[in-house]
Motif scaffolding. Structure first.
Motif, mmCIF file in Angstrom:
data_model
loop_
_atom_site.group_PDB
_atom_site.id
_atom_site.type_symbol
_atom_site.label_atom_id
_atom_site.label_comp_id
_atom_site.label_asym_id
_atom_site.label_seq_id
_atom_site.Cartn_x
_atom_site.Cartn_y
_atom_site.Cartn_z
ATOM 1 N N LEU A 46 0.847 -1.204 0.000
ATOM 2 C CA LEU A 46 0.000 0.000 0.000
ATOM 3 C C LEU A 46 0.880 1.252 0.000
ATOM 4 O O LEU A 46 0.702 2.170 -0.809
ATOM 5 C CB LEU A 46 -0.897 -0.015 1.241
ATOM 6 N N LEU A 47 1.869 1.278 0.913
ATOM 7 C CA LEU A 47 2.710 2.469 1.071
ATOM 8 C C LEU A 47 3.607 2.710 -0.135
ATOM 9 O O LEU A 47 3.971 3.858 -0.410
ATOM 10 C CB LEU A 47 3.542 2.350 2.352
ATOM 11 N N ASP A 48 3.934 1.662 -0.865
ATOM 12 C CA ASP A 48 4.723 1.844 -2.094
ATOM 13 C C ASP A 48 4.030 2.808 -3.054
ATOM 14 O O ASP A 48 4.693 3.547 -3.793
ATOM 15 C CB ASP A 48 4.930 0.499 -2.813
ATOM 16 N N GLY A 49 2.696 2.784 -3.040
ATOM 17 C CA GLY A 49 1.931 3.628 -3.971
ATOM 18 C C GLY A 49 1.689 5.037 -3.484
ATOM 19 O O GLY A 49 1.260 5.903 -4.255
ATOM 20 N N ILE A 50 1.949 5.294 -2.186
ATOM 21 C CA ILE A 50 1.677 6.642 -1.647
ATOM 22 C C ILE A 50 2.853 7.153 -0.812
ATOM 23 O O ILE A 50 2.681 7.967 0.086
ATOM 24 C CB ILE A 50 0.376 6.660 -0.789
ATOM 25 N N GLN A 51 4.068 6.689 -1.127
ATOM 26 C CA GLN A 51 5.194 7.035 -0.253
ATOM 27 C C GLN A 51 5.496 8.531 -0.240
ATOM 28 O O GLN A 51 6.008 9.055 0.749
ATOM 29 C CB GLN A 51 6.454 6.236 -0.632
#
Length: 398
Positions: A251-256
């Motif tokens: 998930l965080l890969d897409g909103i880092q």
């Protein structure tokens, strides 16, 4: 207990508490049931098992999960379709996304989330091997790095995580258990040191909880709020922890860029929300300007925590069904959900005629009784806004 419940208490206590249940009004029925307990004589309550009263806002399960009627034909048909897709030698992920958009049945949500997040492969034969490898890899990170939490270089990161964990869903006993808090500390610390560009930022701690709850739900069917995680076999606990880590990481890969220095991703999204609202509802936009309300004052948290502080956890889980089914759900579609969420409170916003009242409303929106139905309507409106504005830059920007 929410103030609104106490306001209802006076009138509800005088009514017949044994009235027929209205299946269309389950939220009210829960309130009535709670007030029935409050209004009953003390000696009557003493015979009941001693359990902490979990406010409705903190209940994890769907509102209709307890005492629900038998599964409808439509619901059974949907579940069968999911099972069919998941049992295929190569799951059609596009088809799985299409069916997941309108909500994933609880029974198949854990495996579906693992697939939609990209943690598990579509090929059924490879799944067990991938799970074993990724779980071993995560605990390899623990062995390699976790002891460094007391090192000079990392101790501030660990201290902040340690402070934030007890604040995560404080109304739910599940998250106050030491064993659960230790799981969250390990997940967040390992993620932080493997992502030095952002490190740990407050708000990331919230993003573990939906994954943890969904993967725990494979082993717990009722009363999850009070379930003692330490009672599970150690291997099961470890698997839940590793799966939560990897899915949160995906998930965080897409909103880092939401969490790198100065959080530019969030700044940009808040600005985009302001521009969008100025087009879709000029009255609200001008009302904010008139009373000097800045979008950053309320929408920063909406972006930073993906509305998790605004919605009951059960609603977040349903919302994430759609986010994982939607292309760029967490990074792009979330903007339209926030716009739809703001417009949802249009009447209340326009009735407030002072800065303090507006900010209090926007930071404490009354979603305590929300369930799947309200989230479904919110998502439908968000989809409509996206359809109208996402591919129309002249409408989207000034």
């Amino acid at each position: 207990i929410n103030k609104s419940i106490w306001e209802k208490k006076k009138s509800l206590c005088t009514q017949n508490m044994n009235r027929k249940r209205d299946p269309k009004n389950r939220g009210t029925d829960r309130t009535v049931a709670l007030l029935h307990t409050i209004c009953s004589p003390l000696q009557k309550r003493q015979s009941l098992p001693v359990r902490p009263i979990i406010p409705l806002v903190a209940r994890i399960s769907d509102q209709n999960a307890s005492g629900a009627p038998p599964m409808t034909v439509r619901e059974k048909s949907r579940l069968d379709k999911f099972k069919q897709l998941l049992a295929s030698p190569n799951t059609d992920l596009e088809e799985l996304r299409k069916h997941s958009w309108s909500g994933i049945p609880r029974e198949v949500r854990p495996i579906t989330w693992r697939l939609l997040s990209g943690y598990l492969p579509a090929n059924k034969e490879r799944r067990e091997l991938v799970l074993k490898r990724k779980r071993d890899e995560y605990f390899g990170f623990i062995e390699q790095y976790y002891h460094s939490r007391t090192d000079e270089h990392y101790k501030d990161t660990y201290r902040q995580i340690h402070i934030d964990i007890p604040r995560t869903n404080p109304l739910i006993p599940l998250f106050q258990q030491p064993v659960v808090q230790e799981v969250f500390e390990r997940i967040l610390f390992i993620w932080a040191i493997r992502h030095p560009a952002s490190g740990y930022v407050q708000g990331i701690n919230d993003l573990v909880t939906p994954f943890f709850v969904v993967f725990l739900s494979e082993f717990v069917t009722e009363d999850m709020e009070n379930f003692e995680v330490a009672a599970l076999p150690l291997d099961t606990q470890r698997n839940i922890e590793a799966d939560s880590f990897w899915c949160m990481s995906k998930l965080l890969d897409g909103i880092q860029d939401n969490y790198t220095f100065a959080q530019p991703g969030i700044q940009n999204k808040v600005k985009a929300l302001e521009e969008l609202v100025s087009r879709i509802d000029e009255d609200i936009h001008n009302h904010f300007k008139k009373y000097e309300v800045e979008y950053l004052q309320f929408a920063f948290r909406w972006m930073n925590n993906l509305l998790m502080r605004e919605l009951p956890l059960r609603c977040t889980i349903r919302l994430w069904d759609t986010y994982q089914a939607e292309a760029e759900g967490f990074s792009h579609f979330h903007l339209y959900v926030c716009a739809a969420f703001l417009i949802e409170w249009r009447k209340e916003i326009l009735s407030m005629v002072d800065f303090q009242g507006l900010l209090m409303l926007l930071q404490n929106v009354p979603t305590i009784h929300w369930g799947n139905e309200e989230v479904g309507l919110l998502l439908a409106e968000a989809y409509r806004l996206k359809y109208m504005f996402a591919d129309a830059p002249s409408h989207y920007k000034r």
